[in-house]
Design an enzyme around this catalytic site. Sequence first.
Site, mmCIF file in Angstrom:
data_model
loop_
_atom_site.group_PDB
_atom_site.id
_atom_site.type_symbol
_atom_site.label_atom_id
_atom_site.label_comp_id
_atom_site.label_asym_id
_atom_site.label_seq_id
_atom_site.Cartn_x
_atom_site.Cartn_y
_atom_site.Cartn_z
ATOM 1 N N GLU A 128 -10.054 16.496 -20.645
ATOM 2 C CA GLU A 128 -9.129 16.190 -21.827
ATOM 3 C C GLU A 128 -9.237 15.720 -22.832
ATOM 4 O OE1 GLU A 128 -6.809 17.503 -20.041
ATOM 5 O OE2 GLU A 128 -4.673 15.345 -20.353
ATOM 6 N N THR A 181 -1.458 20.270 -32.405
ATOM 7 C CA THR A 181 -1.797 19.330 -31.741
ATOM 8 C C THR A 181 -1.672 18.540 -33.185
ATOM 9 O OG1 THR A 181 -2.958 19.627 -30.175
ATOM 10 C CG2 THR A 181 -3.352 17.695 -30.453
#
Lengths: 307, 307
Positions: A128, A181
């Site tokens: 991640e 993002t």
Amino acid sequence: MEELRIFAPATVANLSCGFDVLGCCLENVGDEMLIRKNDLREIRITKITGQELPLESDRNVAGVAVQALLKEARSTQGFDIEIDKKIKAGSGIGSSAASSAGAVYAVNKLLGEPFSKNELIKFAMEGERLASGNAHADNVAPALLGGFSLVKSYEPLEVLKLPSPPELRMVILHPLIEIKTRDSRAVIRQNVSLQKAIFQWGNLAALVSSLYTEDYALLGRSLKDEIIEPFRSILIPHFDKLKAIALENGALGFGISGSGPSVFAMCKGEENAENVRGKLEGFYADKNIAFELHLSKINTQGIKELS
Amino acid sequence: MEELRIFAPATVANLSCGFDVLGCCLENVGDEMLIRKNDLREIRITKITGQELPLESDRNVAGVAVQALLKEARSTQGFDIEIDKKIKAGSGIGSSAASSAGAVYAVNKLLGEPFSKNELIKFAMEGERLASGNAHADNVAPALLGGFSLVKSYEPLEVLKLPSPPELRMVILHPLIEIKTRDSRAVIRQNVSLQKAIFQWGNLAALVSSLYTEDYALLGRSLKDEIIEPFRSILIPHFDKLKAIALENGALGFGISGSGPSVFAMCKGEENAENVRGKLEGFYADKNIAFELHLSKINTQGIKELS
């Protein structure tokens, strides 16, 4: 055991009032992976189908997650990893988490399980970190543990598995748009009013209670988010209308999956979920936005080994 | 039934990460009240012992709470109320809440129970409004329901009773100092960082889980408050040292009761609680501050009828 074929599930993080701490695991949406020992003392991503992703193991989330595991295990064993991606990258239902979690699950198994499922979380988090710059656990934890995962804290890392009321169903609508993002982070306020924070933690506490007591109505009344949703929902086309349709048709709750663009409707029972899915599909059909729809039980097991 | 004698328990609100939403009920600390029907169609506070408090029913928390109940019940029945106050006003363990909750409990019973215990909460909250200007529920709810109460939301008012692990004990230290409500409010920041809010709701969610699973260690790891305690603890003499002593001696957690000045140590088992009580007493003995100490189980019943 020389190789293992697994199902690596999609997950829904940032569940309404559980922003950053609560996620759940899906049953029938996920990738397939084949992990095989090699004699080369190196991690190779030998094949990726379904999507364009880096094959260099240092640039692939599965590769870096496995490297983190092997380092702590002090193992020089090599592995070949094949990934059949069925979860789209950038969907908001844990695409990178599935690959990271799946890879460490399989490698751990092939090494004779030196680590518990809970211990695997921190390795998967390294995937991640590569994917988003943030080593968060709220997708990899439910992918590994199944059911609902609560990330209590990061220092130290502590994750709890919470019960899953059996009649819960998740309807996922994934509008095929890209949310950067940068944008999904930029809209979040770094300070919140104490009053809203109290409202949020009152709802999250009630939500946790509802999972233990299988009180579906209470679960529905608790699926509220006044802190993140008002801002991030702006980035999702027709969010307010989708939410209204879901709730009018009996969904327990509706919110953003992860940081979007996918949204979820949580429902009680297959019949209601089918109805909600149909209504969302009907509304989106003429909006000139390509989309995918999923309907899934909660996967209480997490990653599954395939024969 | 013409009269009822009851025990109205003390309560601990603002339980660490459960600021404003979580409280619990004590077993052996509380007031005694005698409520008797009269033929005068009015509410009279006929006797208060143990403390100087207003006898005018409009200025007494028990009086206004009963008035709110009678108004909704459309009843003109009159009642005489006697209160033997054993909980000190301004202690931070729900002195006003005990009187309000006790009065509406007894009156409801004498009227043949037109309302459920949960429905009585909103009437008792009117006593809290009189006492502090804020009709909060996190003391009156545990006083009425017993155990741990979660105030999920105010609009609409929704309160849940959570389970009480049987070995829990509360040690309460009440330094006999006055903290002005104005001061205890002034130190609270009205905005908090999102990061701290997330830490708080992660802990509260874990705390709720621990009550269901009777995981005392997890309960201890969850009793954290980085939002309110750092500021309000400044008003409590030797708070940091008391906390250190409690935790070093095995308490699960330590925090401020209500808005203080009382503090609580939550312990597992009578033996540990006795030990922690002794250590706190020993430390405070030479500090030139008068104080009271209580050690109590969690009262899972709430208000009790006395024979």
